[in-house]
Design a protein around this motif. Structure first.
Motif, PDB file in Angstrom:
ATOM      1  N   SER A 155       0.836  -1.191   0.000  1.00 57.27           N
ATOM      2  CA  SER A 155       0.000   0.000   0.000  1.00 57.27           C
ATOM      3  C   SER A 155       0.873   1.244   0.000  1.00 57.27           C
ATOM      4  CB  SER A 155      -0.951   0.001   1.197  1.00 57.27           C
ATOM      5  OG  SER A 155      -0.261   0.387   2.349  1.00 57.27           O
ATOM      6  N   GLU A 156       0.384   2.301  -0.621  1.00 52.72           N
ATOM      7  CA  GLU A 156       1.168   3.534  -0.701  1.00 52.72           C
ATOM      8  C   GLU A 156       0.223   4.726  -0.690  1.00 52.72           C
ATOM      9  OE1 GLU A 156       4.991   3.814  -3.256  1.00 52.72           O
ATOM     10  OE2 GLU A 156       3.510   4.969  -4.353  1.00 52.72           O
ATOM     11  N   ASP A 157       0.661   5.809  -0.023  1.00 50.98           N
ATOM     12  CA  ASP A 157      -0.129   7.038  -0.059  1.00 50.98           C
ATOM     13  C   ASP A 157      -0.062   7.644  -1.446  1.00 50.98           C
ATOM     14  OD1 ASP A 157      -0.875   6.867   2.557  1.00 50.98           O
ATOM     15  OD2 ASP A 157       0.745   8.126   3.310  1.00 50.98           O
ATOM     16  N   LEU A 166      -2.581  14.950   0.332  1.00 52.96           N
ATOM     17  CA  LEU A 166      -2.788  13.509   0.376  1.00 52.96           C
ATOM     18  C   LEU A 166      -4.159  13.240  -0.236  1.00 52.96           C
ATOM     19  CD1 LEU A 166      -1.825  10.734   1.387  1.00 52.96           C
ATOM     20  CD2 LEU A 166      -3.002  11.202   3.523  1.00 52.96           C
ATOM     21  N   LYS A 192      -5.081   6.539  -1.177  1.00 54.10           N
ATOM     22  CA  LYS A 192      -4.151   5.445  -0.934  1.00 54.10           C
ATOM     23  C   LYS A 192      -4.394   4.411  -2.027  1.00 54.10           C
ATOM     24  CE  LYS A 192      -2.751   3.386   3.459  1.00 54.10           C
ATOM     25  NZ  LYS A 192      -1.869   4.270   4.123  1.00 54.10           N
ATOM     26  N   TRP A 193      -3.353   3.751  -2.469  1.00 58.05           N
ATOM     27  CA  TRP A 193      -3.579   2.680  -3.441  1.00 58.05           C
ATOM     28  C   TRP A 193      -2.875   1.407  -3.019  1.00 58.05           C
ATOM     29  CZ3 TRP A 193       0.205   0.567  -6.716  1.00 58.05           C
ATOM     30  CH2 TRP A 193       1.447   1.225  -6.696  1.00 58.05           C
TER      31      TRP A 193
END
Lengths: 292, 294
Positions: free
Chosen positions: A53-55, A119, A122-123
């Motif tokens: 997961s990443e912002d 921000l 998230k993906w």
């Protein structure tokens, strides 16, 4: 590698349930991209492991450092989004209204306004129960860059599909005709339009197809709840014929859509009768159409 | 009914297809039996409320957004405009300035920071607004032009039109787009009360929880209407109880309701229990806003 995008214009036509069934039937040869980032639901049926997961940052948001603010009011004057106001003699930015244009920071005489990265969501990359991979995302509340997040999800899915030599990318698109849908459609080899037999279903199908035409992508249509309004159903069939849209299949009104969902299953796992057969026919047809 | 202050109700939902339009159209028609009411369809990408009314068109206008237009004769190619555009909507290509209208947010920075006035703002059509009347019901809808990607300016201008023209009407209902994005924010931010329509399914619950987060971020009073009650499971009901969210009404799942909707017909007159629900929902909104509950 072929990219198949499922869209519907109108929400609630069964798009995600149908896409999830195709993903199940396609198994390990299909990389799934859930591009309905504004209300992503596919993960509820796919048992993703959220392995990565990443912002996701996109765009900017203004911030006033009040210690250096001389209250000249220039920022408020230039803001076209009513995002800056005075509270207790201090200038403040409403991040929900700010569109990150940066105009205020440019005119601030004491350089006390700074733009910060926003921000936007998230993906994720997940292993899913089909034995394959799904790329999915969650858009932040009120974020306005869903088109960019859609592009991110699609591009990641594409890279994975290429690296792992998969046959298909299956994209669950967003509702509407705006930027996220435009983003979902770009680069697709085939579009599946899911509609229902209602005045709204037909109206939205026509509007979203206008958009598809601009992209010059081959299209097929699934008519869901076909038996609810036979008259509308024939109007839709007529529209498909006139526009040379392939009529993939008709699905009846069937509460197994909901029953499967409650169990966290795709329709083809839950239903072993008519629905499963019809969806299987539809999927085989799509595979043949994109192969040519 | 004489009202002290006009009441603005927005009808929204996380998930699409849960019954926003069904509730908006039926509620507006129900109120219009006695009082003047305005129904505004802000789902400008796919507006559907108008399919349920056969009104008289009283007003039609094109809606524009402002974009910069390059004036080659004035431009000195100083390079400021591409630098100040955060959306990459203005770029310099050799001796030419290119404007990409679909990327432009109409912030005016390029235009106003241009030292020689070479980027005046001009209007570009983005959609069409129509205003209909059906006895005591005013119905306003806007359609986003196909190929236009930004719906926010159209939503905002539609609201302004309504505020200008119908400030005397005591109740206005806004049919919002689905989701939780900037569009929903724009459509609901002026409302006094938001009704979130959901269905009792896992998708319905998941998307409802996102919509609830959005309303809490906006600090809006809101309540939930559960549509198609009887399908799915009880999770939505449990969720609302745990989160202390009022359920204003439960509308039963009936195939006949789906059939009426599919033909573009209002349904509350055929179902006394639905009419009763509408009355409850309206009473709740009025009390919540005027009485300061919620």
């Amino acid at each position: 590698m072929k990219e198949i995008v499922v869209i519907s214009g109108k929400g609630g036509t069964g798009k995600t349930s149908i896409t999830a069934s195709f993903a199940m039937m396609g198994g390990s040869d299909v990389v799934v991209a859930d591009c309905d980032v504004d209300a992503a639901d596919m993960h509820l049926l796919m048992q993703p492991d959220f392995n990565f997961s990443e912002d996701f940052y996109s765009g900017e948001v203004a911030f006033v450092d009040q210690s250096n603010c001389i209250s000249c009011g220039k920022c408020e004057d230039v803001c076209r989004f009513d995002a800056i106001s005075v509270k207790k003699n201090l200038y403040v930015v409403d991040p929900l209204s700010c569109e990150g244009c940066g105009y205020c920071a440019r005119v601030c005489p004491t350089k006390t306004i700074v733009n910060q990265e926003r921000l936007a969501g998230k993906w994720f990359i997940s292993k899913i129960k089909t034995g394959s991979i799904m790329v999915h995302a969650r858009l932040g509340i009120g974020a306005d860059n869903s088109g960019k997040l859609v592009a991110k999800v699609k591009n990641e899915a594409k890279e994975i599909a290429m690296e792992e030599r998969k046959g298909f990318i299956l994209v669950d698109g967003s509702p509407g005709i705006g930027c996220p849908v435009v983003s979902s459609l770009s680069g697709a080899n085939f579009v599946v339009l899911v509609t229902e037999t209602s005045v709204s279903g037909l109206h939205d199908l026509k509007r979203v197809y206008e958009l598809v035409k601009k992209f010059n992508i081959k299209a097929g249509c699934i008519i869901n709840k076909a038996d609810v309004n036979p008259e509308k159903c024939s109007e839709i069939e007529q529209f498909l014929k006139e526009n040379e849209i392939v009529h993939l299949t008709d699905l009846p009104y069937n509460e197994n859509f909901t029953r499967a969902m409650v169990k966290g299953q795709t329709i083809v796992e839950y239903d072993h009768g008519e629905l499963k057969e019809l969806l299987n026919d539809g999927w085989e047809k799509i595979k043949n159409l994109v192969a040519n | 009914m004489t009202n002290p202050k006009p009441l603005k109700i927005a009808i929204a939902s996380g998930k699409g297809g849960t019954g926003k339009t069904t509730l908006s159209t039926n509620l507006a028609a129900f109120i219009a039996e006695q009082d003047e009411v305005v129904l505004v369809d802000l789902d400008v990408e796919e507006p559907n409320s108008g399919l349920f009314f056969n009104g008289i068109l009283t007003h039609e206008e094109d809606i524009f957004k402002m974009i910069p237009q390059w004036d080659e004769s004035k431009c000195t190619l100083c390079g400021i405009c591409p630098k100040v555009c955060n959306y990459h909507a203005v770029i310099q290509l050799g001796p030419t300035i290119l404007v990409f209208p679909e990327l432009c947010h109409s912030c005016y920075a390029c235009s106003e920071l241009c030292p020689v006035d070479a980027l005046p703002m001009i209007p570009k059509k983005t959609g069409t607004l129509r205003d209909f009347q059906i006895e005591k019901l005013h119905f306003v809808e806007s359609h986003l032009d196909i190929g236009e990607e930004q719906a926010v300016p159209l939503i905002s201008k539609t609201k302004k039109y309504v505020a200008r023209k119908y400030s005397h009407v005591s109740i206005t209902i806004f049919d919002s787009p689905p989701g939780t994005s900037c569009l929903v924010m724009e459509a609901t931010k002026d409302a006094d009360f938001v009704i979130l329509v959901t269905e009792p399914t896992p998708f319905g619950l998941h998307d409802l929880s996102l919509a609830v987060e959005t309303m809490r971020a906006l600090k809006k009073p809101f309540g939930v209407v559960v549509n198609r009650y009887g399908i799915g499971n009880d999770e939505v009901i449990h969720y609302c109880r745990e989160e202390n969210i009022s359920i204003l009404s439960k509308i039963p799942n009936k195939r006949k309701i789906a059939e009426l909707y599919s033909s573009g017909k209002l349904m509350y007159r055929d179902f006394p229990e639905v009419k009763h629900s509408l009355s409850d929902i309206l009473d709740y909104c009025i009390t919540a806003v005027r009485g300061g509950i919620a």
